[in-house]
Design a protein around this motif. Structure first.
Motif, PDB file in Angstrom:
ATOM      1  N   GLY A  52     -12.244   3.394  34.366  1.00  0.00           N
ATOM      2  CA  GLY A  52     -11.904   2.722  33.119  1.00  0.00           C
ATOM      3  C   GLY A  52     -11.122   1.451  33.360  1.00  0.00           C
ATOM      4  N   LEU A  53     -10.217   1.497  34.327  1.00  0.00           N
ATOM      5  CA  LEU A  53      -9.404   0.319  34.635  1.00  0.00           C
ATOM      6  C   LEU A  53     -10.270  -0.818  35.161  1.00  0.00           C
ATOM      7  CD1 LEU A  53      -6.406  -0.490  34.563  1.00  0.00           C
ATOM      8  CD2 LEU A  53      -6.275   0.162  36.969  1.00  0.00           C
ATOM      9  N   GLU A  54     -11.236  -0.499  36.001  1.00  0.00           N
ATOM     10  CA  GLU A  54     -12.147  -1.534  36.509  1.00  0.00           C
ATOM     11  C   GLU A  54     -12.953  -2.172  35.381  1.00  0.00           C
ATOM     12  OE1 GLU A  54     -12.806  -2.889  39.786  1.00  0.00           O
ATOM     13  OE2 GLU A  54     -10.749  -2.152  39.707  1.00  0.00           O
ATOM     14  N   HIS A  55     -13.197  -1.435  34.316  1.00  0.00           N
ATOM     15  CA  HIS A  55     -13.981  -1.932  33.183  1.00  0.00           C
ATOM     16  C   HIS A  55     -13.103  -2.367  32.008  1.00  0.00           C
ATOM     17  CE1 HIS A  55     -17.574   0.732  34.640  1.00  0.00           C
ATOM     18  NE2 HIS A  55     -17.480  -0.396  35.314  1.00  0.00           N
ATOM     19  N   ALA A  56     -11.828  -2.615  32.237  1.00  0.00           N
ATOM     20  CA  ALA A  56     -10.875  -2.828  31.137  1.00  0.00           C
ATOM     21  C   ALA A  56     -11.293  -3.965  30.203  1.00  0.00           C
ATOM     22  CB  ALA A  56      -9.479  -3.084  31.692  1.00  0.00           C
ATOM     23  N   PHE A  57     -11.689  -5.116  30.746  1.00  0.00           N
ATOM     24  CA  PHE A  57     -12.047  -6.227  29.868  1.00  0.00           C
ATOM     25  C   PHE A  57     -13.334  -5.936  29.110  1.00  0.00           C
ATOM     26  CE2 PHE A  57     -14.183 -10.361  29.139  1.00  0.00           C
ATOM     27  CZ  PHE A  57     -13.296 -10.874  28.206  1.00  0.00           C
ATOM     28  N   ALA A  58     -14.307  -5.323  29.771  1.00  0.00           N
ATOM     29  CA  ALA A  58     -15.554  -4.969  29.081  1.00  0.00           C
ATOM     30  C   ALA A  58     -15.278  -3.996  27.944  1.00  0.00           C
ATOM     31  CB  ALA A  58     -16.546  -4.367  30.078  1.00  0.00           C
ATOM     32  N   ILE A  59     -14.377  -3.053  28.166  1.00  0.00           N
ATOM     33  CA  ILE A  59     -13.996  -2.118  27.104  1.00  0.00           C
ATOM     34  C   ILE A  59     -13.301  -2.860  25.967  1.00  0.00           C
ATOM     35  CG2 ILE A  59     -12.440  -0.199  26.562  1.00  0.00           C
ATOM     36  CD1 ILE A  59     -13.020   0.837  29.439  1.00  0.00           C
ATOM     37  N   ALA A  60     -12.389  -3.758  26.318  1.00  0.00           N
ATOM     38  CA  ALA A  60     -11.605  -4.477  25.309  1.00  0.00           C
ATOM     39  C   ALA A  60     -12.463  -5.372  24.429  1.00  0.00           C
ATOM     40  CB  ALA A  60     -10.513  -5.299  25.989  1.00  0.00           C
ATOM     41  N   THR A  91     -16.281   3.166  29.902  1.00  0.00           N
ATOM     42  CA  THR A  91     -17.258   2.080  29.786  1.00  0.00           C
ATOM     43  C   THR A  91     -17.295   1.557  28.362  1.00  0.00           C
ATOM     44  OG1 THR A  91     -19.143   3.483  29.161  1.00  0.00           O
ATOM     45  CG2 THR A  91     -18.708   3.215  31.528  1.00  0.00           C
ATOM     46  N   ARG A  92     -17.799   0.348  28.216  1.00  0.00           N
ATOM     47  CA  ARG A  92     -17.949  -0.249  26.882  1.00  0.00           C
ATOM     48  C   ARG A  92     -18.954   0.529  26.037  1.00  0.00           C
ATOM     49  NH1 ARG A  92     -21.806  -4.201  25.865  1.00  0.00           N
ATOM     50  NH2 ARG A  92     -20.244  -5.442  24.773  1.00  0.00           N
ATOM     51  N   ALA A  93     -19.926   1.158  26.680  1.00  0.00           N
ATOM     52  CA  ALA A  93     -20.948   1.896  25.944  1.00  0.00           C
ATOM     53  C   ALA A  93     -20.340   3.027  25.127  1.00  0.00           C
ATOM     54  CB  ALA A  93     -21.993   2.438  26.911  1.00  0.00           C
ATOM     55  N   GLU A  94     -19.281   3.636  25.636  1.00  0.00           N
ATOM     56  CA  GLU A  94     -18.631   4.717  24.901  1.00  0.00           C
ATOM     57  C   GLU A  94     -18.006   4.195  23.615  1.00  0.00           C
ATOM     58  OE1 GLU A  94     -17.198   7.666  28.487  1.00  0.00           O
ATOM     59  OE2 GLU A  94     -16.114   5.797  28.169  1.00  0.00           O
ATOM     60  N   VAL A  95     -17.384   3.032  23.683  1.00  0.00           N
ATOM     61  CA  VAL A  95     -16.799   2.430  22.483  1.00  0.00           C
ATOM     62  C   VAL A  95     -17.889   2.095  21.474  1.00  0.00           C
ATOM     63  CG1 VAL A  95     -15.471   0.481  21.590  1.00  0.00           C
ATOM     64  CG2 VAL A  95     -14.843   1.510  23.780  1.00  0.00           C
ATOM     65  N   ILE A  96     -18.967   1.536  21.950  1.00  0.00           N
ATOM     66  CA  ILE A  96     -20.066   1.155  21.055  1.00  0.00           C
ATOM     67  C   ILE A  96     -20.639   2.384  20.368  1.00  0.00           C
ATOM     68  CG2 ILE A  96     -22.411   0.205  20.991  1.00  0.00           C
ATOM     69  CD1 ILE A  96     -21.497  -1.673  23.287  1.00  0.00           C
ATOM     70  N   ARG A  97     -20.807   3.472  21.101  1.00  0.00           N
ATOM     71  CA  ARG A  97     -21.353   4.701  20.492  1.00  0.00           C
ATOM     72  C   ARG A  97     -20.445   5.206  19.380  1.00  0.00           C
ATOM     73  NH1 ARG A  97     -22.706   6.228  25.817  1.00  0.00           N
ATOM     74  NH2 ARG A  97     -20.876   7.603  25.937  1.00  0.00           N
ATOM     75  N   VAL A  98     -19.128   5.201  19.620  1.00  0.00           N
ATOM     76  CA  VAL A  98     -18.197   5.657  18.585  1.00  0.00           C
ATOM     77  C   VAL A  98     -18.246   4.720  17.388  1.00  0.00           C
ATOM     78  CG1 VAL A  98     -15.780   6.022  18.012  1.00  0.00           C
ATOM     79  CG2 VAL A  98     -16.673   6.836  20.191  1.00  0.00           C
ATOM     80  N   ALA A  99     -18.269   3.416  17.641  1.00  0.00           N
ATOM     81  CA  ALA A  99     -18.312   2.446  16.544  1.00  0.00           C
ATOM     82  C   ALA A  99     -19.558   2.634  15.694  1.00  0.00           C
ATOM     83  CB  ALA A  99     -18.255   1.031  17.107  1.00  0.00           C
ATOM     84  N   GLU A 100     -20.679   2.908  16.331  1.00  0.00           N
ATOM     85  CA  GLU A 100     -21.925   3.104  15.580  1.00  0.00           C
ATOM     86  C   GLU A 100     -21.869   4.354  14.716  1.00  0.00           C
ATOM     87  OE1 GLU A 100     -24.772   3.089  18.713  1.00  0.00           O
ATOM     88  OE2 GLU A 100     -25.019   0.903  18.697  1.00  0.00           O
ATOM     89  N   ARG A 101     -21.106   5.366  15.163  1.00  0.00           N
ATOM     90  CA  ARG A 101     -20.968   6.590  14.369  1.00  0.00           C
ATOM     91  C   ARG A 101     -19.934   6.438  13.268  1.00  0.00           C
ATOM     92  NH1 ARG A 101     -19.723  10.485  19.435  1.00  0.00           N
ATOM     93  NH2 ARG A 101     -21.538  10.016  20.704  1.00  0.00           N
ATOM     94  N   ALA A 102     -18.826   5.755  13.595  1.00  0.00           N
ATOM     95  CA  ALA A 102     -17.646   5.783  12.716  1.00  0.00           C
ATOM     96  C   ALA A 102     -17.503   4.578  11.812  1.00  0.00           C
ATOM     97  CB  ALA A 102     -16.383   5.925  13.567  1.00  0.00           C
ATOM     98  N   VAL A 103     -18.206   3.470  12.115  1.00  0.00           N
ATOM     99  CA  VAL A 103     -18.021   2.241  11.342  1.00  0.00           C
ATOM    100  C   VAL A 103     -19.219   2.022  10.432  1.00  0.00           C
ATOM    101  CG1 VAL A 103     -17.680  -0.249  11.470  1.00  0.00           C
ATOM    102  CG2 VAL A 103     -16.656   1.240  13.206  1.00  0.00           C
ATOM    103  N   PRO A 104     -19.036   2.114   9.108  1.00  0.00           N
ATOM    104  CA  PRO A 104     -20.149   1.879   8.187  1.00  0.00           C
ATOM    105  C   PRO A 104     -20.527   0.404   8.137  1.00  0.00           C
ATOM    106  CG  PRO A 104     -18.115   2.191   6.971  1.00  0.00           C
ATOM    107  CD  PRO A 104     -17.794   2.446   8.418  1.00  0.00           C
ATOM    108  N   ALA A 105     -21.645   0.129   7.507  1.00  0.00           N
ATOM    109  CA  ALA A 105     -22.158  -1.240   7.454  1.00  0.00           C
ATOM    110  C   ALA A 105     -21.184  -2.198   6.776  1.00  0.00           C
ATOM    111  CB  ALA A 105     -23.509  -1.261   6.732  1.00  0.00           C
TER     112      ALA A 105
END
Length: 277
Positions: A128-136, A98-112
């Motif tokens: 994951g395949l069904e959500h491919a564009f949302a993830i991308a 899901t896109r939420a997983e990417v967002i969670r990692v970005a919030e942890r790993a990407v500084p301001a």
């Protein structure tokens, strides 16, 4: 000058720093240090520490780190240990659904200030395949999406390689629609089957992939040959761009081919790829 998109990605296990060091010199365009599938459970902590030590300084080529599964107990420690390191160009996120997983990692790993490694999502399941564009399109820090075909094949229960063609096309379209680089193909697991690798790369190129991950250095020249334009393709691309330089609209070449803006852009991509070395 823009850094060319890598054609060859070489995996190396994180608990074998000697192998990682050799991988950096093997001729790949980029290296992926694996903390996930290539490392036994009792070696995870060592792999993380060894990788952090090795990548504590800048490296001569892009190095990505594949962290452990995002829904497990190890990913947080992996991200904390490797995301800030100067030798890490990207983080590979396995089994994204899901896109939420990417967002969670970005919030942890990407500084301001945005000074963080690029994120790359690996789609390895039907969900994951069904959500491919949302993830991308989940976050600006996400710079790539591709398939993890071993897990996906098992999840879908496909009987042969052709059963993944729809999934492959789906992720190619998702990447393009999201404005990302074309995805690289998943690994070819038989390191001795170079003829099969070449045939598989040819199929992947037809489907719109660009480059491939490898698990052994002997696979690298095969992948590069498969994805670099042939002399005939370069000649055609040069003819198209030369004709377009003298005519701003659609035109027909002497051999009867019709050329419009999209064809010209494709020809320019061919020439950029040919000149990358």
């Amino acid at each position: 000058m823009t850094t060319p998109t890598p054609l060859t990605w070489l995996y190396a296990p994180g608990d074998r720093p000697d192998v990682v060091a050799k991988a950096l010199l093997a001729g790949a365009d980029a290296v992926i240090v694996d903390l996930e599938d290539a490392v036994a459970p009792d070696r995870k902590a060592y792999a993380r520490a060894a990788t952090a030590e090795l990548l504590s300084s800048p490296q001569p080529l892009p190095v990505h780190v594949r962290v452990n599964a995002l829904d497990g107990p190890l990913a947080e420690d992996d991200l904390r240990a490797v995301a800030p390191l100067p030798g890490v160009a990207g983080l590979r996120l396995p089994k994204v659904t899901t896109r939420a997983e990417v967002i969670r990692v970005a919030e942890r790993a990407v500084p301001a200030d945005g000074g963080a490694p690029a994120l790359h999502a690996l789609v390895e399941s039907a969900l994951g395949l069904e959500h491919a564009f949302a993830i991308a399109t989940a976050h600006p820090a996400l710079r790539g999406i591709s398939l993890g075909e071993a897990d996906l094949r098992a999840d879908l229960g496909v009987r042969d390689d052709s059963g993944l063609d729809w999934a492959r096309s789906r992720v190619v379209v998702a990447a393009r629609a999201a404005g990302l680089a074309p995805p690289a193909q998943s690994v070819h697991p038989d390191i001795r089957d170079l003829a099969g690798l070449a045939a598989s790369c040819a199929r992947g190129r037809t489907l719109g992939f660009l480059g491939r991950a490898a698990i052994h250095p002997r696979q690298l020249p095969v992948i590069e040959r498969a994805y670099l334009p042939t002399p005939a393709e370069i000649e055609r691309a040069e003819a198209i761009t030369e004709a377009a330089a003298t005519d701003g609209g659609a035109l027909a070449l002497p051999d009867g081919r019709f050329v419009d803006k999209a064809v010209v852009e494709g020809a320019r991509r061919v020439l950029a790829l040919a000149r990358r070395k």
